[in-house]
Design an enzyme around this catalytic site. Sequence first.
Site, PDB file in Angstrom:
ATOM      1  N   THR A 257      35.889  49.009  39.711  1.00  0.00           N
ATOM      2  CA  THR A 257      36.963  48.401  40.439  1.00  0.00           C
ATOM      3  C   THR A 257      36.564  47.154  41.241  1.00  0.00           C
ATOM      4  OG1 THR A 257      38.545  50.314  40.551  1.00  0.00           O
ATOM      5  CG2 THR A 257      39.067  48.868  42.079  1.00  0.00           C
ATOM      6  N   PHE A 259      37.614  44.605  44.429  1.00  0.00           N
ATOM      7  CA  PHE A 259      38.271  44.467  45.553  1.00  0.00           C
ATOM      8  C   PHE A 259      38.382  42.843  45.969  1.00  0.00           C
ATOM      9  CE2 PHE A 259      37.144  48.968  44.911  1.00  0.00           C
ATOM     10  CZ  PHE A 259      38.205  49.408  45.618  1.00  0.00           C
TER      11      PHE A 259
END
Length: 356
Positions: A257, A259
Site C-alpha cells: 500500500t 501512502f
Amino acid sequence: MTDKLTPLREQIDAIDAQILDLLGRRARLAQEVGHVKAETNAPVFRPEREAQVLRAVADRNPGPLGAHEVQTIFREIMSACRALEKRVTVAYLGPSGTFSEQAVYQQFGSAIETLPCVSIDEVFRATEAGTADFGVVPVENSSEGAINRTLDLMLATTTVISGEVSIPVHHSLMTKTGSMDGVTVICAHSQALAQCQAWLNLHFPGIERRAVASNAEAAILASNDATVAAIASEMAGEQYRLGVVQAHIQDDPHNRTRFAVIGRLHTSPSGHDQTSLVLAAPNKAGAMYHLLAPLAKHGVSMTRFESRPARMGTWEYYFYVDLEGHRQDAAVAAALGELQAEAPFFKVLGSYPVSL
C-alpha cells in the site's frame, strides 16, 4: 568460549562509546541547525533533505548490514535529532495498530507525536486545521487499486503532498483464542477483506464478513468478543493480545500500500522526485490526447493515471496523474504550464521525494 568473547565484547564496547560520542556531536549540530531555522521560521521537518541523507547512507553502506537496516537506524537518528527542535504531530487513520500508523513511523521515525483519527476525512481535517503538522493517508493498494475517498478529498483539500511511503501489507487472521471455534463473523477494513477474498472463499466461505473503519478496530472487536475474527497486522494482534489463526492470508504475496504525506509544506527538489496533479479534460474529441501531449513534447514520464467521476451528473471525470520529476524541474515546469493552459480544471497536489 569466554576467552574468545571477552576481547570481542571489549571492542564492541569501545565502538559503542565512539558511536555515542558521535551521536552527541550530531545532535548538537542539529540543535544549531534548529536555531538557524528558528531565525527564518523554516520548517523543522524537511522530507527532501532527509530523503537525500537516507539515499546517501544506502549508497555508502559497506555492509554487512543491509541498506534497509542502515536506513532504519539513520531515520531514527534523524527523528531523535529533529525532536530536539520540535516534535512534529502526525495524524493517521487509527486506532493504534493500523498499517497507516506503520507508515507514519516509517516516514518520520518514532520521536514524534501521533494523532489517531476515526476516518480519512478526519486526517485531512486535522491537518488542514493545524491540529497536526502532517497527515498520512492511504492512496492506493497494489492489489485493489486506488483508495477513492482519499482521491476525492485530495480534490478539495488545502494541503499539499510532501512525501510518500510504500509498505508491504501482510494480513493475518486472528481471534481472541487463536482458534476459529465459535467464530461467526470476520471483521476488517473493506480493502483488507478484498485483498484476502480468494483465501477467505477457500477456507471460510460460510462465515459472515463485515467491513469496519480499520483493521485495528477489527482487532479491538476481536479482543473483546471470541465470536469475532479480525484481519489485521501482526503488530495489531500483539497490541490487542490476539492469537494468530493464519498469517499472510493476502491473495497477493507482494501486496503493498502506498501512502501520501499531506501538510502545508511545499518541498524543494531532492534529486529523485515525483509530482502529482489532478485535471479535467475539455469535452471534445481527442481531448485527452491533446491534453497530455505536453508531457511527450517535454520528455516527462507519466507513472500513474487514475480517473474518478466528477459527481456532477454529467458523465465527466477528473484525472489523477503522477509524473516523474519535481515541478521546479525545467521540463516538468514547461509541461505543467502547457497542461494548465489546456485543462478546464488543473491542480498540482504536490512535488515530493519518491518513496525509498
